[in-house]
Scaffold this active site. Sequence first.
Site, PDB file in Angstrom:
ATOM      1  N   ARG A 117      34.325  44.427  56.035  1.00 52.56           N
ATOM      2  CA  ARG A 117      33.802  43.170  55.460  1.00 52.56           C
ATOM      3  C   ARG A 117      32.899  42.552  56.515  1.00 52.56           C
ATOM      4  O   ARG A 117      33.361  42.177  57.605  1.00 52.56           O
ATOM      5  CB  ARG A 117      34.959  42.230  55.102  1.00 52.56           C
ATOM      6  CG  ARG A 117      34.475  40.832  54.803  1.00 52.56           C
ATOM      7  CD  ARG A 117      35.519  39.972  54.132  1.00 52.56           C
ATOM      8  NE  ARG A 117      35.659  40.354  52.740  1.00 52.56           N
ATOM      9  CZ  ARG A 117      36.281  39.608  51.824  1.00 52.56           C
ATOM     10  NH1 ARG A 117      36.828  38.461  52.159  1.00 52.56           N
ATOM     11  NH2 ARG A 117      36.359  40.007  50.585  1.00 52.56           N
ATOM     12  N   ARG A 171      42.314  44.521  41.803  1.00 55.00           N
ATOM     13  CA  ARG A 171      41.719  44.943  43.078  1.00 55.00           C
ATOM     14  C   ARG A 171      42.575  46.057  43.682  1.00 55.00           C
ATOM     15  O   ARG A 171      42.076  47.038  44.218  1.00 55.00           O
ATOM     16  CB  ARG A 171      41.633  43.770  44.068  1.00 55.00           C
ATOM     17  CG  ARG A 171      40.692  42.643  43.683  1.00 55.00           C
ATOM     18  CD  ARG A 171      39.234  43.049  43.789  1.00 55.00           C
ATOM     19  NE  ARG A 171      38.879  43.529  45.125  1.00 55.00           N
ATOM     20  CZ  ARG A 171      38.575  42.753  46.163  1.00 55.00           C
ATOM     21  NH1 ARG A 171      38.551  41.434  46.017  1.00 55.00           N
ATOM     22  NH2 ARG A 171      38.275  43.260  47.346  1.00 55.00           N
ATOM     23  N   ASP A 196      31.644  31.988  40.683  1.00 55.12           N
ATOM     24  CA  ASP A 196      32.070  32.207  42.071  1.00 55.12           C
ATOM     25  C   ASP A 196      31.716  30.932  42.841  1.00 55.12           C
ATOM     26  O   ASP A 196      31.002  30.053  42.313  1.00 55.12           O
ATOM     27  CB  ASP A 196      31.336  33.439  42.635  1.00 55.12           C
ATOM     28  CG  ASP A 196      31.766  33.811  44.049  1.00 55.12           C
ATOM     29  OD1 ASP A 196      32.810  33.310  44.518  1.00 55.12           O
ATOM     30  OD2 ASP A 196      31.045  34.607  44.710  1.00 55.12           O
ATOM     31  N   CYS A 253      36.220  35.698  41.105  1.00 53.80           N
ATOM     32  CA  CYS A 253      36.705  36.664  42.096  1.00 53.80           C
ATOM     33  C   CYS A 253      37.772  36.058  43.002  1.00 53.80           C
ATOM     34  O   CYS A 253      38.548  36.788  43.607  1.00 53.80           O
ATOM     35  CB  CYS A 253      35.535  37.184  42.916  1.00 53.80           C
ATOM     36  SG  CYS A 253      34.582  35.871  43.702  1.00 53.80           S
ATOM     37  N   GLN A 269      34.963  44.427  44.258  1.00 53.76           N
ATOM     38  CA  GLN A 269      35.237  43.313  43.353  1.00 53.76           C
ATOM     39  C   GLN A 269      34.678  43.617  41.961  1.00 53.76           C
ATOM     40  O   GLN A 269      35.365  43.471  40.947  1.00 53.76           O
ATOM     41  CB  GLN A 269      34.582  42.038  43.912  1.00 53.76           C
ATOM     42  CG  GLN A 269      34.816  40.813  43.074  1.00 53.76           C
ATOM     43  CD  GLN A 269      36.275  40.375  43.094  1.00 53.76           C
ATOM     44  OE1 GLN A 269      36.838  40.195  44.165  1.00 53.76           O
ATOM     45  NE2 GLN A 269      36.884  40.214  41.938  1.00 53.76           N
ATOM     46  N   HIS A 306      29.476  43.117  46.783  1.00 49.37           N
ATOM     47  CA  HIS A 306      30.942  43.185  46.824  1.00 49.37           C
ATOM     48  C   HIS A 306      31.359  44.212  45.768  1.00 49.37           C
ATOM     49  O   HIS A 306      31.902  43.870  44.714  1.00 49.37           O
ATOM     50  CB  HIS A 306      31.516  41.800  46.505  1.00 49.37           C
ATOM     51  CG  HIS A 306      32.943  41.609  46.911  1.00 49.37           C
ATOM     52  ND1 HIS A 306      33.714  42.618  47.461  1.00 49.37           N
ATOM     53  CD2 HIS A 306      33.760  40.525  46.833  1.00 49.37           C
ATOM     54  CE1 HIS A 306      34.931  42.148  47.712  1.00 49.37           C
ATOM     55  NE2 HIS A 306      34.991  40.890  47.338  1.00 49.37           N
TER      56      HIS A 306
HETATM   57  N1  NVA Z   1      30.622  35.020  47.285  1.00 47.70           N
HETATM   58  C1  NVA Z   1      31.868  34.841  48.001  1.00 47.70           C
HETATM   59  C2  NVA Z   1      32.866  35.838  47.523  1.00 47.70           C
HETATM   60  C3  NVA Z   1      34.214  35.733  48.130  1.00 47.70           C
HETATM   61  C4  NVA Z   1      35.153  36.782  47.677  1.00 47.70           C
HETATM   62  C5  NVA Z   1      31.616  34.961  49.486  1.00 47.70           C
HETATM   63  O1  NVA Z   1      30.858  35.840  49.895  1.00 47.70           O
HETATM   64  O2  NVA Z   1      32.180  34.182  50.238  1.00 47.70           O
HETATM   65  N1   CP Z   2      37.826  38.204  45.997  1.00 45.13           N
HETATM   66  C1   CP Z   2      37.986  38.483  47.297  1.00 45.13           C
HETATM   67  O1   CP Z   2      37.338  39.373  47.855  1.00 45.13           O
HETATM   68  O2   CP Z   2      38.955  37.755  47.906  1.00 45.13           O
HETATM   69  P1   CP Z   2      39.175  37.654  49.473  1.00 45.13           P
HETATM   70  O3   CP Z   2      37.952  37.023  50.057  1.00 45.13           O
HETATM   71  O4   CP Z   2      40.410  36.797  49.621  1.00 45.13           O
HETATM   72  O5   CP Z   2      39.377  39.020  50.023  1.00 45.13           O
END
Ligand code: NVA
Ligand code: CP
Length: 468
Positions: A264, A454, A386, A426, A294, A291
Amino acid sequence: MWQRFTQEARKIVFLATEEAGKHGESHVSTEHLLLGILRADNCLACQALRAMSADPAELRSKIEEQIGSGGSHLAEDIQLTPRAKRVIDIAYNEARRMMNDFIGSEHLLLGLVGEAEGVAARVLSAVGIDLDRARAVVTELQQATGAASPAHATANSTRKLTGRDLIGISDLDRSDIYLIFDTAKRLKTAMSPEEQRKLLTGKTLAMIFEKPSLRTRVSFEVGMTQLGGHAIYLAPSDIQLGKRESIGDAARTLDRMCDLIMARTFAHSTVVELAEYAGVPVINGLSDLEHPCQALADFFTILEKKGTLQGLKVVFVGDGNNVAHSLMLLAAKVGTNFTIACPEGYEPRAEIVAQARRDAEQTKAIIDIVRDAKQATAEADVVYTDVWASMGQEHEAEERARVFAPYQVNAELMKLAKPDAIFMHCLPAHRGSEVTDEVIDSPQSVVFDEAENRLHVQKAVMVLLAQK
Ligand code: NVA
Ligand code: CP
């Protein structure tokens, strides 16, 4: 013509001839071939139909609705209609494509789906079965049952995800996506914990996190435990990717010790670079651009809830961010119409939209960008949102709260969607900002099913990428 037919495929043709006779026909057509398959209850084609949630009894009654059940004709010789002949030709081609040197029930099924015009193809299409999906299930079942010819087992397309990276949705074709869904479904509903524990015994997943996480970390870690492997959590402060050492050196080190890497990251280029240097598969667990895990879990959830993906309308209300990008790309690949409603300046990236529209040429999905959330949400099957400020954009949160205020998913907006529309997010959600409590806690909300999926989908991804 019949010499390459397996015993089972010959039996199906015989049963199809009987079916034609029972229905007063002198020629075997596509519907009789499908009825023949349905009568050979244990054949691989029937197993594939069940794996795609098609109920044999329902298929039989759908066929009989179209052709009636009366009549009688004594069939002495096998005479095929031109359409049935075409089915056999396609079955031969499908077998060749899968490098099988035999024609089995599974190839006949693919022939029926691929023929596209006969009664059988129409009945199969009505229950959501298309060629890519059927191919994926058949090749996987062949592998699971050892049905593929041993000489070609390693070249079989069931192996085609082995060793690959999952950096973005564009790494997958439509049959890869359905292979992931079908594997996830089997893991979720059909395989015992004991069987699952054997799948990745002795394997290790390295999990690199530059950003916080609940779902991604827990689902990957629990997933590895359930599959008999082990996951190592590497916090930002542990390896300080690119600061303590170069991305390439970290990747090459992990490659020597681990079987899979999940990362990540902030910059998408970081996960791309990890994949360039690591020989083992690298999975994007969220970057600023995409993502993919997701989106896969989300479309798996939509398939569970709606029974199909084709022709549905998914509406994303909010920022054209990483999640929106992966959803849009995946929608285009599987034939789901996708509309994003977003303020000016917050659209999805142009290259993502262009890629999605290129993919949509094949599937006829409509990819749309509009300003008005209400206009977008009309007749939606799925309403998705989101956060307005993603991780790394916290300093813009105040400005974004102002710009995105008209894009809140609330009960009033949900009323414009279809009455059986589902709400998705998400997570984590900022309740009271992009979504109200009333919507996220409503019976239409599937956010926790989505979160649970997930786990199942990523387990499928890990098994498919890491299998030998
Ligand atoms: N768009 C959000 C998704 C979190 C799962 C982010 O990147 O923070
Ligand atoms: N939806 C998602 O990726 O959640 P987290 O950021 O908690 O991993």
